[in-house]
Enzyme design. Structure first.
Site, short mmCIF file in Angstrom:
data_model
loop_
_atom_site.label_atom_id
_atom_site.label_comp_id
_atom_site.label_asym_id
_atom_site.label_seq_id
_atom_site.Cartn_x
_atom_site.Cartn_y
_atom_site.Cartn_z
N VAL A 61 0.28 -1.12 -0.33
CA VAL A 61 -0.13 -0.30 0.05
C VAL A 61 0.54 0.97 0.24
O VAL A 61 0.15 2.22 -0.69
CB VAL A 61 -1.32 0.32 0.82
CG1 VAL A 61 -1.75 -0.55 1.31
CG2 VAL A 61 0.11 0.44 2.78
N SER A 141 -9.10 1.33 14.44
CA SER A 141 -9.23 0.71 16.06
C SER A 141 -9.82 1.70 17.01
O SER A 141 -9.64 2.97 17.09
CB SER A 141 -8.01 0.70 16.61
OG SER A 141 -7.49 0.92 17.79
N TYR A 156 0.37 5.20 16.40
CA TYR A 156 -0.68 4.33 15.52
C TYR A 156 -2.13 5.41 16.31
O TYR A 156 -2.85 5.16 15.30
CB TYR A 156 -0.58 3.12 16.30
CG TYR A 156 -1.73 1.80 16.36
CD1 TYR A 156 -1.44 0.94 15.41
CD2 TYR A 156 -3.40 1.96 17.76
CE1 TYR A 156 -2.23 0.17 14.85
CE2 TYR A 156 -3.65 0.47 16.59
CZ TYR A 156 -3.80 0.07 15.44
OH TYR A 156 -3.99 -0.76 15.16
N ALA A 158 -2.85 8.31 16.02
CA ALA A 158 -2.63 9.07 15.29
C ALA A 158 -3.02 9.29 13.67
O ALA A 158 -3.86 9.91 13.02
CB ALA A 158 -1.66 10.07 14.68
N SER A 159 -2.59 7.40 13.71
CA SER A 159 -3.02 6.94 12.04
C SER A 159 -4.10 6.82 11.67
O SER A 159 -4.88 6.89 11.22
CB SER A 159 -1.80 6.32 11.69
OG SER A 159 -1.65 4.91 11.94
N LYS A 160 -4.91 5.91 13.26
CA LYS A 160 -6.26 5.80 12.92
C LYS A 160 -7.42 6.89 12.84
O LYS A 160 -8.21 7.25 12.92
CB LYS A 160 -5.94 4.55 13.84
CG LYS A 160 -5.32 3.53 13.50
CD LYS A 160 -5.70 2.35 12.60
CE LYS A 160 -5.60 1.54 12.12
NZ LYS A 160 -5.34 0.43 11.19
P1 NAP Z 1 -0.63 -8.28 11.73
O1 NAP Z 1 -1.38 -9.74 12.36
O2 NAP Z 1 0.22 -7.49 12.40
O3 NAP Z 1 -1.49 -8.27 10.20
C1 NAP Z 1 -1.00 -7.11 9.64
C2 NAP Z 1 -0.58 -6.83 8.31
O4 NAP Z 1 -0.79 -5.97 7.53
C3 NAP Z 1 -0.15 -7.76 7.53
O5 NAP Z 1 -0.10 -9.08 6.64
C4 NAP Z 1 1.61 -6.67 6.99
O6 NAP Z 1 2.36 -7.56 6.04
C5 NAP Z 1 0.73 -6.01 5.95
N1 NAP Z 1 1.08 -4.58 5.60
C6 NAP Z 1 2.19 -3.60 6.64
N2 NAP Z 1 2.13 -2.79 6.22
C7 NAP Z 1 2.15 -3.19 4.64
C8 NAP Z 1 2.40 -2.82 2.92
N3 NAP Z 1 3.00 -1.47 3.58
N4 NAP Z 1 1.49 -2.97 2.15
C9 NAP Z 1 0.83 -3.80 2.69
N5 NAP Z 1 0.62 -4.71 3.79
C10 NAP Z 1 1.06 -4.31 5.04
O7 NAP Z 1 -2.00 -7.04 12.09
P2 NAP Z 1 -3.62 -7.38 12.60
O8 NAP Z 1 -4.26 -8.07 14.27
O9 NAP Z 1 -3.68 -8.61 12.25
O10 NAP Z 1 -4.82 -6.11 12.30
C11 NAP Z 1 -5.22 -5.89 10.99
C12 NAP Z 1 -5.80 -4.38 10.74
O11 NAP Z 1 -6.56 -4.61 12.70
C13 NAP Z 1 -4.90 -3.63 11.28
O12 NAP Z 1 -5.50 -2.44 10.75
C14 NAP Z 1 -5.10 -3.53 12.76
O13 NAP Z 1 -4.70 -2.02 13.13
C15 NAP Z 1 -6.16 -3.10 13.42
N6 NAP Z 1 -6.36 -3.43 14.83
C16 NAP Z 1 -6.60 -4.38 14.88
C17 NAP Z 1 -5.93 -5.30 16.87
C18 NAP Z 1 -5.17 -6.16 17.58
O14 NAP Z 1 -5.43 -5.91 18.25
N7 NAP Z 1 -4.62 -6.77 16.97
C19 NAP Z 1 -6.79 -4.34 17.56
C20 NAP Z 1 -7.47 -3.12 16.66
C21 NAP Z 1 -7.09 -3.30 15.00
P3 NAP Z 1 3.55 -8.77 5.93
O15 NAP Z 1 3.16 -9.89 6.60
O16 NAP Z 1 4.59 -8.06 5.04
O17 NAP Z 1 4.20 -7.39 7.67
#
Ligand code: NAP
Length: 232
Positions: A61, A141, A156, A158-160
Site C-alpha cells: 500500500v 481501532s 498508531y 494519530a494514523s487511525k
Molecule cells: P498483523 O497481524 O500485524 O498484520 C498486519 C498486516 O498488514 C500484515 O499482513 C502485513 O504484511 C500488512 N502490511 C503492513 N504494511 C503493509 C504494506 N505497506 N502493504 C501491504 N500490507 C502491509 O495485524 P492484525 O492484528 O491482523 O491487524 C489488522 C488490522 O486490524 C490493522 O489495521 C490493525 O490496525 C487493526 N486492529 C488490530 C487490532 C488487534 O488487536 N490485533 C486491534 C484494533 C485494530 P507483512 O506480513 O508483510 O508485514
C-alpha cells in the site's frame, strides 16, 4: 453465478487472512493482497489446503506501482471491485509517547495506515464505482477514537484518527455513487500486532465482515465494532 469481487490489503496473516478465509468459504472471489508476493503465495497455499481458492497478488500500500498493476489486472479480469477492505497497518508503538516520539516512526505509520488506505482507495475507485453495491471498509481501532484519546501509542493513534477522518470524507463524497464507506474496529485480537490475550482472530474478522455484508440501505460514514456504533 455472479460472485462479489473483494480486495483485502495485508491479507497474508492476522485478521486479513482470516477474513479472506471466511469470504472465500462463502463463495466470494477474494484478491489476497500481500506486501510481498512470496508471503501471499504461502498464505494462499494454506487456504488451498483447506479447499479454498483465492487470488494472491502483490499489494504494497506504500507503492503506487503495485496498486496500479493490480488495478490494471482487475480491470481485465473482473471489470469491477465490489468490496475493498483497507486492513494493512503497522506500528502499534506502545514503546513511545507523543511527547518524545520518533517522527520517522510516526511518518511510517501515516504512510501505511492512512496514506496506504487512501492510495489503495484512489487506485481502485473507478473499479468500485463500476460495482452496483460498492463497499469500502477501513479497519481502524478504538485507539484512534478522539473521544477516548489518551497518551501513548502516538504513531498508531494519530494514523487511525486520521483514517477515521478519511472515512467520513469518503462516505460523504461517495454517497451519491451508492458506495458505503465505514470504519470498523475488530476489537483486541490475538494476532502478531495484538499479541496474546486478545480474542480469537475469527471474531475480529467477523467484526470487519459485518460492514462488508451491509445491505444497500445500510449505514455509511459510521464507526463500528461488532455491528454496534462506537464513538469517533
Ligand atoms: P498483523 O497481524 O500485524 O498484520 C498486519 C498486516 O498488514 C500484515 O499482513 C502485513 O504484511 C500488512 N502490511 C503492513 N504494511 C503493509 C504494506 N505497506 N502493504 C501491504 N500490507 C502491509 O495485524 P492484525 O492484528 O491482523 O491487524 C489488522 C488490522 O486490524 C490493522 O489495521 C490493525 O490496525 C487493526 N486492529 C488490530 C487490532 C488487534 O488487536 N490485533 C486491534 C484494533 C485494530 P507483512 O506480513 O508483510 O508485514
Amino acid at each position: 453465478m455472479t460472485t462479489r469481487v473483494v480486495v483485502i490489503t495485508g491479507a497474508n496473516r492476522g485478521i486479513g487472512l482470516e477474513l479472506t478465509r471466511q469470504l472465500a468459504a462463502a463463495g466470494d472471489t477474494v484478491v489476497l493482497g500481500s506486501r510481498e508476493s512470496a508471503k501471499g503465495e504461502r498464505a494462499a497455499a494454506v487456504l488451498a489446503g483447506e479447499g479454498l481458492d483465492v487470488l494472491p497478488r502483490r499489494l504494497d500500500v506504500t507503492q503506487q506501482d503495485s496498486l496500479s498493476d493490480l488495478a490494471d489486472e482487475i480491470v481485465h479480469r473482473y471489470e469491477r471491485v465490489d468490496v475493498l477492505v483497507n486492513n494493512a497497518a503497522v506500528h502499534y508503538d506502545t514503546w513511545q509517547q507523543a511527547s518524545e516520539a520518533d517522527l520517522e516512526v510516526v511518518g511510517e505509520a501515516l504512510d501505511t495506515n492512512l496514506l496506504g488506505a487512501w492510495r489503495t482507495t484512489l487506485a481502485l475507485l473507478p473499479l468500485i464505482r463500476a460495482s452496483e453495491h460498492g463497499r469500502i471498509v477501513n479497519v481502524s481501532s478504538g485507539a484512534g477514537s478522539l473521544t477516548g484519546m489518551s497518551g501513548g501509542i502516538p504513531a498508531y493513534r494519530a494514523s487511525k484518527a486520521a483514517l477515521n477522518a478519511l472515512t467520513l470524507m469518503l462516505a460523504d463524497e461517495l454517497r451519491g455513487d451508492g458506495i458505503l464507506v465505514n470504519a470498523v474496529c475488530p476489537g483486541w485480537v490475538a494476532t502478531d500486532m495484538g499479541g496474546r490475550g486478545g480474542r480469537p482472530v475469527r471474531d475480529g474478522a467477523a467484526s470487519v465482515r459485518w460492514a462488508i455484508e451491509l445491505p444497500d440501505e445500510g449505514p455509511t460514514g459510521g464507526f463500528f465494532r461488532d455491528g454496534k456504533r462506537v464513538p469517533w
